[in-house]
Design a protein around this motif. Structure first.
Motif, PDB file in Angstrom:
ATOM      1  N   TYR A 382      -8.537  -7.720   5.751  1.00  0.00           N
ATOM      2  CA  TYR A 382      -7.522  -8.520   5.056  1.00  0.00           C
ATOM      3  C   TYR A 382      -8.148  -9.480   4.056  1.00  0.00           C
ATOM      4  CZ  TYR A 382      -3.260  -6.888   7.278  1.00  0.00           C
ATOM      5  OH  TYR A 382      -2.191  -6.119   7.644  1.00  0.00           O
ATOM      6  N   ASP A 383      -9.313 -10.047   4.410  1.00  0.00           N
ATOM      7  CA  ASP A 383      -9.977 -11.000   3.501  1.00  0.00           C
ATOM      8  C   ASP A 383     -10.399 -10.330   2.193  1.00  0.00           C
ATOM      9  OD1 ASP A 383      -9.700 -13.005   5.279  1.00  0.00           O
ATOM     10  OD2 ASP A 383     -11.782 -13.010   5.990  1.00  0.00           O
ATOM     11  N   ASN A 384     -10.498  -9.045   2.201  1.00  0.00           N
ATOM     12  CA  ASN A 384     -11.000  -8.338   1.010  1.00  0.00           C
ATOM     13  C   ASN A 384      -9.986  -7.344   0.452  1.00  0.00           C
ATOM     14  OD1 ASN A 384     -13.915  -9.276   0.790  1.00  0.00           O
ATOM     15  ND2 ASN A 384     -13.656  -8.837   2.965  1.00  0.00           N
ATOM     16  N   SER A 385      -8.722  -7.683   0.625  1.00  0.00           N
ATOM     17  CA  SER A 385      -7.684  -6.717   0.236  1.00  0.00           C
ATOM     18  C   SER A 385      -7.068  -7.052  -1.116  1.00  0.00           C
ATOM     19  CB  SER A 385      -6.595  -6.701   1.306  1.00  0.00           C
ATOM     20  OG  SER A 385      -6.030  -7.989   1.411  1.00  0.00           O
ATOM     21  N   LEU A 386      -6.364  -6.086  -1.666  1.00  0.00           N
ATOM     22  CA  LEU A 386      -5.553  -6.278  -2.869  1.00  0.00           C
ATOM     23  C   LEU A 386      -4.110  -6.435  -2.419  1.00  0.00           C
ATOM     24  CD1 LEU A 386      -6.864  -3.248  -5.011  1.00  0.00           C
ATOM     25  CD2 LEU A 386      -7.900  -5.520  -4.745  1.00  0.00           C
ATOM     26  N   ASN A 387      -3.388  -7.342  -3.061  1.00  0.00           N
ATOM     27  CA  ASN A 387      -1.974  -7.560  -2.717  1.00  0.00           C
ATOM     28  C   ASN A 387      -1.143  -7.369  -3.975  1.00  0.00           C
ATOM     29  OD1 ASN A 387      -2.009  -8.801   0.214  1.00  0.00           O
ATOM     30  ND2 ASN A 387      -3.754  -9.619  -0.907  1.00  0.00           N
ATOM     31  N   PHE A 388      -0.149  -6.543  -3.911  1.00  0.00           N
ATOM     32  CA  PHE A 388       0.669  -6.245  -5.101  1.00  0.00           C
ATOM     33  C   PHE A 388       1.981  -5.616  -4.640  1.00  0.00           C
ATOM     34  CE2 PHE A 388      -2.238  -2.902  -3.984  1.00  0.00           C
ATOM     35  CZ  PHE A 388      -1.461  -1.759  -3.987  1.00  0.00           C
ATOM     36  N   LYS A 389       2.861  -5.437  -5.587  1.00  0.00           N
ATOM     37  CA  LYS A 389       4.118  -4.756  -5.258  1.00  0.00           C
ATOM     38  C   LYS A 389       4.237  -3.520  -6.138  1.00  0.00           C
ATOM     39  CE  LYS A 389       8.850  -5.810  -4.024  1.00  0.00           C
ATOM     40  NZ  LYS A 389       9.761  -6.874  -3.651  1.00  0.00           N
ATOM     41  N   MET A 390       4.433  -2.405  -5.545  1.00  0.00           N
ATOM     42  CA  MET A 390       4.534  -1.165  -6.330  1.00  0.00           C
ATOM     43  C   MET A 390       5.842  -1.174  -7.114  1.00  0.00           C
ATOM     44  SD  MET A 390       3.173   1.653  -3.574  1.00  0.00           S
ATOM     45  CE  MET A 390       3.353   3.077  -4.632  1.00  0.00           C
ATOM     46  N   ASP A 391       5.770  -0.612  -8.337  1.00  0.00           N
ATOM     47  CA  ASP A 391       6.986  -0.438  -9.130  1.00  0.00           C
ATOM     48  C   ASP A 391       7.611   0.911  -8.788  1.00  0.00           C
ATOM     49  OD1 ASP A 391       6.672  -2.783 -10.610  1.00  0.00           O
ATOM     50  OD2 ASP A 391       5.267  -1.786 -11.995  1.00  0.00           O
ATOM     51  N   SER A 392       8.908   1.007  -8.986  1.00  0.00           N
ATOM     52  CA  SER A 392       9.541   2.322  -8.865  1.00  0.00           C
ATOM     53  C   SER A 392       8.835   3.235  -9.865  1.00  0.00           C
ATOM     54  CB  SER A 392      11.033   2.221  -9.189  1.00  0.00           C
ATOM     55  OG  SER A 392      11.630   1.257  -8.345  1.00  0.00           O
ATOM     56  N   GLY A 393       8.474   4.424  -9.441  1.00  0.00           N
ATOM     57  CA  GLY A 393       7.751   5.355 -10.330  1.00  0.00           C
ATOM     58  C   GLY A 393       6.242   5.336 -10.114  1.00  0.00           C
ATOM     59  N   ASP A 394       5.762   4.454  -9.239  1.00  0.00           N
ATOM     60  CA  ASP A 394       4.322   4.414  -8.926  1.00  0.00           C
ATOM     61  C   ASP A 394       4.000   5.372  -7.773  1.00  0.00           C
ATOM     62  OD1 ASP A 394       4.022   2.402 -10.749  1.00  0.00           O
ATOM     63  OD2 ASP A 394       3.552   0.825  -9.282  1.00  0.00           O
ATOM     64  N   ILE A 395       2.863   6.010  -7.883  1.00  0.00           N
ATOM     65  CA  ILE A 395       2.308   6.723  -6.712  1.00  0.00           C
ATOM     66  C   ILE A 395       0.926   6.133  -6.468  1.00  0.00           C
ATOM     67  CG2 ILE A 395       1.591   8.914  -5.690  1.00  0.00           C
ATOM     68  CD1 ILE A 395       3.471  10.409  -7.511  1.00  0.00           C
ATOM     69  N   MET A 396       0.786   5.438  -5.355  1.00  0.00           N
ATOM     70  CA  MET A 396      -0.535   4.929  -4.990  1.00  0.00           C
ATOM     71  C   MET A 396      -1.255   6.063  -4.260  1.00  0.00           C
ATOM     72  SD  MET A 396      -1.767   1.538  -2.966  1.00  0.00           S
ATOM     73  CE  MET A 396      -0.499   1.564  -1.735  1.00  0.00           C
ATOM     74  N   THR A 397      -2.455   6.392  -4.729  1.00  0.00           N
ATOM     75  CA  THR A 397      -3.223   7.442  -4.044  1.00  0.00           C
ATOM     76  C   THR A 397      -4.450   6.792  -3.413  1.00  0.00           C
ATOM     77  OG1 THR A 397      -4.334   8.013  -6.136  1.00  0.00           O
ATOM     78  CG2 THR A 397      -2.423   9.321  -5.526  1.00  0.00           C
ATOM     79  N   LEU A 398      -4.663   7.091  -2.142  1.00  0.00           N
ATOM     80  CA  LEU A 398      -5.770   6.474  -1.405  1.00  0.00           C
ATOM     81  C   LEU A 398      -6.532   7.521  -0.608  1.00  0.00           C
ATOM     82  CD1 LEU A 398      -3.934   3.347   0.114  1.00  0.00           C
ATOM     83  CD2 LEU A 398      -5.556   3.336  -1.798  1.00  0.00           C
ATOM     84  N   ASP A 399      -7.858   7.338  -0.574  1.00  0.00           N
ATOM     85  CA  ASP A 399      -8.686   8.138   0.328  1.00  0.00           C
ATOM     86  C   ASP A 399      -8.320   7.687   1.739  1.00  0.00           C
ATOM     87  OD1 ASP A 399     -10.641   9.036   2.059  1.00  0.00           O
ATOM     88  OD2 ASP A 399     -12.289   8.734   0.645  1.00  0.00           O
ATOM     89  N   ASN A 400      -7.623   8.538   2.457  1.00  0.00           N
ATOM     90  CA  ASN A 400      -7.025   8.139   3.730  1.00  0.00           C
ATOM     91  C   ASN A 400      -8.026   8.047   4.877  1.00  0.00           C
ATOM     92  OD1 ASN A 400      -4.604   7.567   5.315  1.00  0.00           O
ATOM     93  ND2 ASN A 400      -4.932   9.581   6.239  1.00  0.00           N
ATOM     94  N   VAL A 401      -9.246   8.493   4.674  1.00  0.00           N
ATOM     95  CA  VAL A 401     -10.251   8.296   5.726  1.00  0.00           C
ATOM     96  C   VAL A 401     -11.176   7.127   5.371  1.00  0.00           C
ATOM     97  CG1 VAL A 401     -10.234  10.600   6.751  1.00  0.00           C
ATOM     98  CG2 VAL A 401     -11.682  10.171   4.784  1.00  0.00           C
ATOM     99  N   ARG A 402     -10.882   6.467   4.265  1.00  0.00           N
ATOM    100  CA  ARG A 402     -11.724   5.355   3.815  1.00  0.00           C
ATOM    101  C   ARG A 402     -10.920   4.081   3.565  1.00  0.00           C
ATOM    102  NH1 ARG A 402     -15.026   5.314  -2.004  1.00  0.00           N
ATOM    103  NH2 ARG A 402     -14.882   3.063  -2.264  1.00  0.00           N
ATOM    104  N   CYS A 403      -9.835   4.199   2.800  1.00  0.00           N
ATOM    105  CA  CYS A 403      -9.063   3.017   2.424  1.00  0.00           C
ATOM    106  C   CYS A 403      -7.873   2.832   3.358  1.00  0.00           C
ATOM    107  CB  CYS A 403      -8.568   3.144   0.990  1.00  0.00           C
ATOM    108  SG  CYS A 403      -9.925   3.079  -0.188  1.00  0.00           S
ATOM    109  N   LEU A 404      -7.475   1.590   3.505  1.00  0.00           N
ATOM    110  CA  LEU A 404      -6.345   1.296   4.381  1.00  0.00           C
ATOM    111  C   LEU A 404      -5.248   0.630   3.570  1.00  0.00           C
ATOM    112  CD1 LEU A 404      -9.039  -0.026   6.576  1.00  0.00           C
ATOM    113  CD2 LEU A 404      -7.496   1.656   7.540  1.00  0.00           C
TER     114      LEU A 404
END
Ligand code: OGA
Ligand code: ZN
Ligand code: ZN
Length: 442
Positions: A382-404
């Motif tokens: 949590y201390d090293n996280s990004l905080n934001f709000k996704m817009d409609s039309g956004d697709i956040m893609t994450l390496d699911n075995v690495r990023c949370l």
């Protein structure tokens, strides 16, 4: 090993041949090729060429091959030298008896591989290397083929990168790389950039996705295949009545990866925001678990070791909400929160409070220490996280075995609509390699 055997070893080089030095060779009948009836040797060709002009030397030309006890010492046109084990060379014979050039696969089976095999004759050929083995078998290797695999630091680095790009951990000041949905679909070089970004940073934001449930899966199908789970090829992340997963409620979700109840967790998650919650609620949080795990290893090695050495269970039991979901499911997986490989690299981080099982296969005395380490890791994340709000039309893609990732809770009546779907790493890396070849960007 007998002395006779060594005396049969050849020390051969185009250079020495050119200088007219005699070769130590044992003539053996070559069973699988016609090398006994070969035409001009490299030396002869070189002699002919020298009479006309200076021959051009390719970087991968085999300039010299010196036979040793277990290895062939090879020097290439670019000045690099390599120590090539005989057993490996024999195992990788490219002749049609040993290897299918059509299927690009080995036909030789290891039962038939002699660990103590050795060459009785070695020759630089016009394009590479020709080896006659002690059992009479004959192998030929293209210079380029050998140069690419010759156990040199350069060849090993190059192939490691072809396997997977080196990951760069990121902290709280990271800016997610942005891509346009339509550009990704129509421009292969943009797609290649996204694939590389995902390998290196494990995160990206795709903008301007169309407002349809299947926009995520359609992009994944454009890349390769959707990875299905018992929730089907995609999941509406909405506040579902009679829900089968805490994610499908309006509750806050702590930092997690998706589907750790699968031993083979999906590689890349596509979180598509079709409709965002208006007002407060539904905000996202994302972090690099690799960065967090490395910080933990550095600052709290005891906690890191506990999390890397304690297997925990994840589970998921329930019934379908939609007809594309598995009717009844009951998954259990078991692995540590932090998985390291043989090189001590963190290769998987697994956190999911909803899915983490209440069963624990550890002595009760170890439980509090586990929770201590886990809470500490969670804090670092949590201390090293990004905080934001996704817009409609956004697709956040994450390496699911690495990023949370996680989200804030939102009002129960909200029309917020997220769709999640997955792509496996094998397919993503496969597409990256194919695109590199196609676009000559290797
Ligand atoms: C999920 C999830 C994110 C969101 O469904 O697993 O993380 O913003 N959803 O709702
Ligand atoms: Zn062969
Ligand atoms: Zn999730």
């Amino acid at each position: 090993m007998s002395g006779v055997r060594y005396s049969t070893r050849a020390l051969l080089s185009g250079m020495t041949a050119l200088r007219g030095m005699s070769r130590m060779q044992v003539r053996t009948a070559c069973h699988n090729c016609s090398c006994g009836k070969r035409g001009l040797s490299l030396a002869a060709v070189a002699r002919q060429q020298a009479a006309v002009s200076e021959p051009q030397i390719a970087a991968s030309s085999v300039m010299q091959a010196v036979a040793g006890k277990e290895y062939l010492k090879v020097r290439f046109g670019d000045g690099s030298s390599a120590k090539v084990p005989y057993v490996w060379l024999r195992d990788n014979c490219q002749c049609s008896e040993c290897f299918s050039q059509e299927a690009l696969g080995r036909k030789l089976i290891i039962t038939d591989l002699d660990l103590d095999t050795y060459p009785t004759e070695v020759q630089e050929s016009d394009s590479g290397l020709k080896v006659t083995w002690n059992d009479g078998h004959c192998s030929q290797f293209q210079g380029q083929w050998l140069h690419d695999r010759a156990f040199t630091t350069a060849s090993r680095d190059h192939h490691r990168n072809r396997y997977a790009f080196k990951r760069e951990p990121w902290g709280p000041n990271h800016k997610l790389h942005k891509f346009d949905y339509n550009d990704l679909k129509k421009d292969d070089s943009v797609l290649l950039n996204w694939l590389k970004t995902m390998e290196v940073y494990g995160s990206a934001m795709i903008k301007n996705a169309p407002e349809k449930d299947l926009a995520g899966p359609e992009m994944i199908e454009h890349i390769a295949y959707v990875k299905r789970s018992h929730y089907g090829p995609h999941s509406p992340v909405i506040n579902r009545p009679n829900t089968n997963n805490v994610a499908f409620t309006n509750a806050k979700l702590g930092m997690h990866n998706d589907l750790p109840q699968y031993e083979h967790m999906p590689g890349i998650i596509f979180i598509h925001c079709l409709k965002q919650h208006e007002g407060t609620g539904g905000e996202s949080v994302a972090t690099d678990g690799l960065y967090g795990a490395e910080l933990l290893r550095k600052n709290h090695p005891k906690a890191f070791n506990i999390l890397a050495s304690t297997d925990i269970y994840f589970w998921d039991k329930g019934h379908s909400n939609y007809d594309w979901e598995m009717e009844d499911f009951h998954k259990i997986s078991k692995f540590p929160v932090i998985t390291v490989n043989n090189n001590n690299e963190v290769i998987r981080v697994a956190v999911n409070h909803a899915i983490r099982d209440s069963h624990m296969d550890i002595p009760p005395e170890s439980v509090k220490n586990f929770y201590w380490a886990f809470k500490l890791f969670n804090e670092v994340l949590y201390d090293n996280s990004l905080n934001f709000k996704m817009d409609s039309g956004d697709i956040m893609t994450l390496d699911n075995v690495r990023c949370l990732h996680g989200r804030e809770g939102y009002e129960a009546w909200s029309e917020r609509h997220i769709e999640s779907s997955y792509l496996d790493w094998d397919e993503a890396r496969c597409r990256r390699r194919r695109l590199q070849e196609k676009l000559h960007k290797e």
